[in-house]
Write an enzyme that holds these catalytic residues in place. Structure first.
Site, PDB file in Angstrom:
ATOM      1  N   ASP A  49       0.838  -1.205   0.000  1.00 45.07           N
ATOM      2  CA  ASP A  49       0.000   0.000   0.000  1.00 45.07           C
ATOM      3  C   ASP A  49       0.871   1.251   0.000  1.00 45.07           C
ATOM      4  O   ASP A  49       0.363   2.370  -0.078  1.00 45.07           O
ATOM      5  CB  ASP A  49      -1.025  -0.013   1.141  1.00 45.07           C
ATOM      6  N   ASP A  88      -1.176  -6.121  -0.468  1.00 44.76           N
ATOM      7  CA  ASP A  88      -1.474  -5.517   0.834  1.00 44.76           C
ATOM      8  C   ASP A  88      -2.960  -5.219   0.974  1.00 44.76           C
ATOM      9  O   ASP A  88      -3.591  -4.737   0.030  1.00 44.76           O
ATOM     10  CB  ASP A  88      -0.745  -4.158   0.933  1.00 44.76           C
ATOM     11  N   GLU A 187       9.069  -4.541  10.619  1.00 44.12           N
ATOM     12  CA  GLU A 187       9.499  -3.234  10.103  1.00 44.12           C
ATOM     13  C   GLU A 187      10.088  -2.350  11.198  1.00 44.12           C
ATOM     14  O   GLU A 187       9.505  -2.198  12.282  1.00 44.12           O
ATOM     15  CB  GLU A 187       8.303  -2.515   9.444  1.00 44.12           C
TER      16      GLU A 187
HETATM   17  O1  KIV Z   1       3.472  -1.138   1.656  1.00 44.36           O
HETATM   18  C1  KIV Z   1       4.633  -1.594   1.626  1.00 44.36           C
HETATM   19  O2  KIV Z   1       5.414  -1.371   0.686  1.00 44.36           O
HETATM   20  C2  KIV Z   1       5.055  -2.398   2.768  1.00 44.36           C
HETATM   21  C3  KIV Z   1       6.514  -2.679   2.886  1.00 44.36           C
HETATM   22  C4  KIV Z   1       7.193  -1.447   3.317  1.00 44.36           C
HETATM   23  C5  KIV Z   1       6.792  -3.819   3.789  1.00 44.36           C
HETATM   24  O3  KIV Z   1       4.260  -2.783   3.555  1.00 44.36           O
END
Ligand code: KIV
Length: 274
Positions: A49, A88, A187
């Site tokens: 996301d 995501d 993270e």
């Molecule tokens: O949205 C994204 O790119 C992520 C990564 C930073 C793990 O969740």
């Protein structure tokens, strides 16, 4: 007659089985063309996301919608053949109830054909993760710094700097793994804690700003290519495409303005009339 896919993609169980094995290579992608490049070298492509920040110039991921994720998920699936594609779940599409999460995740799987979804949250999301996994939806967890919680966190700061603050993050990791997630993104977590989590849980940890102690790594593609105006401090740049792209655009603009732009005769072999 059944139709067999010509090329076999990596699956969530294959990624799960890489615990303590060959490190998992993961990058984000939101488009077909970058997906085709990433696909050659990565085990997992994350349609993150973060596309809200990278593609749409948003300050946070809060405004990202399920439709935005599905559109880019479809593009990435079209561009790739081998990697497991994980999409995501955006803010607001899964937190209200496990049923809401199921309906949103089913839309993602049916409309993109991706192999798994990712959602943020530890202990508070464990019941939802178990509900999804029991119903055939592979889930990648995401703990530590969870950017969708920016409004309650207040800032994008690293987590677990002091040992006294480790317990809730460790509990999150254990809860997500026990709920059946096939891997967990960790993270912005200090190295000793990332190591402890990786040693404790039996599914692979995939670090972003969480040290080499994890079972794999993920970065936002545009950050590591030097295309993001503000990449996090922990990102190692593997390219500096910003200035290269700018130089190319500058050259093109100069050609057009000086009428040095090649005409179609250059391709079709036509001669201009005298
Ligand atoms: O949205 C994204 O790119 C992520 C990564 C930073 C793990 O969740």
């Amino acid at each position: 007659m059944s139709v067999q896919a010509a090329v076999k993609r990596k699956t969530a169980p294959e990624i799960r089985s890489r615990k303590n094995g060959e490190p998992i290579v993961m990058l984000t992608s939101y488009h077909a063309h970058t997906a085709a490049l990433v696909d050659r070298y990565c085990d997992v492509i994350l349609v993150g996301d973060s596309l809200g920040n990278v593609m749409h110039g948003l300050e946070t991921t809060i405004p990202v919608t399920l439709d935005m994720m599905i559109l880019q998920g479809r593009a990435v699936m079209r561009g790739s053949q081998h990697a497991l594609v994980v999409v995501d779940m955006p803010f607001g599409s899964y937190e209200a109830s496990k049923e809401q999460a199921f309906h949103s995740a089913v839309r993602v799987l049916k409309e993109t054909h991706c192999g798994a979804i990712k959602l943020e949250g530890g202990v508070r999301m464990a019941e939802t993760i178990a509900f999804l996994v029991e119903r055939g939806i592979p889930v990648m967890g995401h703990i530590g710094l969870t950017p969708q919680s920016i409004n309650t966190l207040g800032s994008f700061r690293a987590q677990g700097r002091e040992e006294g603050s480790w317990a809730p993050i460790e509990n999150d990791a254990v809860a997500v793994a026990q709920a059946g997630a096939f891997s967990v993104v960790v993270e912005a977590v200090a190295e000793p804690l990332a190591r402890k989590i990786t040693e404790t849980i039996d599914v692979p940890t995939i670090g972003i700003g969480a040290s080499a102690a994890c079972d794999g790594q993920v970065l936002v593609l545009e950050d590591m290519l030097g295309l993001s105006p503000r990449a996090p401090k922990f990102v190692r740049r593997y390219g500096n495409l910003g200035p290269m792209i700018e130089a190319a655009i500058q050259g093109y603009a100069a050609d057009v303005r000086s009428r040095a732009f090649p005409g179609p005769e250059h391709v079709y072999g036509m001669k201009a009339k005298a």
